[in-house]
Write a protein that holds these residues in place. Sequence first.
Motif, PDB file in Angstrom:
ATOM      1  N   PRO A  13      40.865  42.121  28.375  1.00  0.00           N
ATOM      2  CA  PRO A  13      40.645  40.813  29.012  1.00  0.00           C
ATOM      3  C   PRO A  13      40.006  40.910  30.399  1.00  0.00           C
ATOM      4  CG  PRO A  13      43.005  41.269  28.808  1.00  0.00           C
ATOM      5  CD  PRO A  13      42.279  42.344  28.088  1.00  0.00           C
ATOM      6  N   THR A  14      40.297  41.956  31.144  1.00  0.00           N
ATOM      7  CA  THR A  14      39.683  42.116  32.465  1.00  0.00           C
ATOM      8  C   THR A  14      38.184  42.325  32.325  1.00  0.00           C
ATOM      9  OG1 THR A  14      41.715  43.041  33.386  1.00  0.00           O
ATOM     10  CG2 THR A  14      39.671  43.509  34.570  1.00  0.00           C
ATOM     11  N   ARG A  15      37.783  43.125  31.365  1.00  0.00           N
ATOM     12  CA  ARG A  15      36.351  43.359  31.164  1.00  0.00           C
ATOM     13  C   ARG A  15      35.651  42.094  30.667  1.00  0.00           C
ATOM     14  NH1 ARG A  15      38.411  48.719  30.033  1.00  0.00           N
ATOM     15  NH2 ARG A  15      38.636  48.354  27.810  1.00  0.00           N
ATOM     16  N   ARG A  16      36.323  41.327  29.809  1.00  0.00           N
ATOM     17  CA  ARG A  16      35.731  40.053  29.377  1.00  0.00           C
ATOM     18  C   ARG A  16      35.581  39.111  30.580  1.00  0.00           C
ATOM     19  NH1 ARG A  16      39.446  40.810  25.119  1.00  0.00           N
ATOM     20  NH2 ARG A  16      40.732  39.090  25.890  1.00  0.00           N
ATOM     21  N   THR A  31      32.090  44.282  45.323  1.00  0.00           N
ATOM     22  CA  THR A  31      32.943  43.478  46.213  1.00  0.00           C
ATOM     23  C   THR A  31      33.071  42.050  45.698  1.00  0.00           C
ATOM     24  OG1 THR A  31      32.288  44.836  48.106  1.00  0.00           O
ATOM     25  CG2 THR A  31      33.249  42.678  48.594  1.00  0.00           C
ATOM     26  N   GLU A  32      31.965  41.464  45.278  1.00  0.00           N
ATOM     27  CA  GLU A  32      32.000  40.097  44.757  1.00  0.00           C
ATOM     28  C   GLU A  32      32.828  40.026  43.471  1.00  0.00           C
ATOM     29  OE1 GLU A  32      27.751  38.155  46.061  1.00  0.00           O
ATOM     30  OE2 GLU A  32      27.714  39.777  44.591  1.00  0.00           O
ATOM     31  N   LEU A  33      32.633  40.984  42.580  1.00  0.00           N
ATOM     32  CA  LEU A  33      33.366  40.984  41.310  1.00  0.00           C
ATOM     33  C   LEU A  33      34.847  41.257  41.527  1.00  0.00           C
ATOM     34  CD1 LEU A  33      30.716  42.867  39.186  1.00  0.00           C
ATOM     35  CD2 LEU A  33      31.452  40.498  38.860  1.00  0.00           C
ATOM     36  N   GLU A  34      35.150  42.130  42.465  1.00  0.00           N
ATOM     37  CA  GLU A  34      36.539  42.487  42.754  1.00  0.00           C
ATOM     38  C   GLU A  34      37.321  41.296  43.310  1.00  0.00           C
ATOM     39  OE1 GLU A  34      38.724  45.472  45.943  1.00  0.00           O
ATOM     40  OE2 GLU A  34      36.591  45.042  46.117  1.00  0.00           O
ATOM     41  N   SER A  35      36.643  40.419  44.036  1.00  0.00           N
ATOM     42  CA  SER A  35      37.335  39.291  44.666  1.00  0.00           C
ATOM     43  C   SER A  35      37.943  38.331  43.638  1.00  0.00           C
ATOM     44  CB  SER A  35      36.400  38.532  45.601  1.00  0.00           C
ATOM     45  OG  SER A  35      35.400  37.860  44.867  1.00  0.00           O
ATOM     46  N   GLY A  36      37.425  38.326  42.427  1.00  0.00           N
ATOM     47  CA  GLY A  36      37.948  37.437  41.393  1.00  0.00           C
ATOM     48  C   GLY A  36      39.065  38.057  40.565  1.00  0.00           C
ATOM     49  N   LEU A  37      39.489  39.268  40.923  1.00  0.00           N
ATOM     50  CA  LEU A  37      40.516  39.964  40.149  1.00  0.00           C
ATOM     51  C   LEU A  37      41.706  40.336  41.034  1.00  0.00           C
ATOM     52  CD1 LEU A  37      38.206  42.454  38.222  1.00  0.00           C
ATOM     53  CD2 LEU A  37      39.268  40.395  37.299  1.00  0.00           C
ATOM     54  N   GLU A  38      42.826  40.482  40.409  1.00  0.00           N
ATOM     55  CA  GLU A  38      44.024  40.927  41.129  1.00  0.00           C
ATOM     56  C   GLU A  38      44.224  42.413  40.863  1.00  0.00           C
ATOM     57  OE1 GLU A  38      47.429  38.497  40.346  1.00  0.00           O
ATOM     58  OE2 GLU A  38      46.338  36.651  40.773  1.00  0.00           O
ATOM     59  N   MET A  39      43.243  43.209  41.292  1.00  0.00           N
ATOM     60  CA  MET A  39      43.339  44.658  41.123  1.00  0.00           C
ATOM     61  C   MET A  39      42.525  45.324  42.218  1.00  0.00           C
ATOM     62  SD  MET A  39      40.934  45.724  37.861  1.00  0.00           S
ATOM     63  CE  MET A  39      42.200  45.234  36.752  1.00  0.00           C
ATOM     64  N   SER A  40      42.690  46.598  42.336  1.00  0.00           N
ATOM     65  CA  SER A  40      42.002  47.349  43.381  1.00  0.00           C
ATOM     66  C   SER A  40      40.511  47.475  43.090  1.00  0.00           C
ATOM     67  CB  SER A  40      42.611  48.746  43.496  1.00  0.00           C
ATOM     68  OG  SER A  40      42.286  49.503  42.336  1.00  0.00           O
TER      69      SER A  40
END
Length: 103
Positions: A13-16, A31-40
């Motif tokens: 689901p994270t990759r989707r 950085t932009e993609l990481e901001s939408g996730l709750e992970m490192s």
Amino acid sequence: MDEDAVFKALADPTRRHLLDALFAKDGQTLTELESGLEMSRFGTAKHLRVLEDAGLVTAVRSGRNKRHYLNPVPIRLIHDRWIDKFTEQQLSALADLKKDLES
């Protein structure tokens, strides 16, 4: 194209979510993609690597950053190979039914 790699990449689901984010706005940085996730950042980079290995994402260096772009071709090939052949008969039957009902 390695279909197994594409299915493996799409199974998470994270990759989707990352693919959806790139569909909404192509060319994002880590950085932009990481901001939408709750992970490192490291976790996000690992998921992006799986997507790149499957050919679903390409990365292009832009100065100090890497921009990530969606490559929908492998998904289309999976669709054509695995979905179209199972729906063709049903669609033909519906078209025939519609034609019969209209006459």
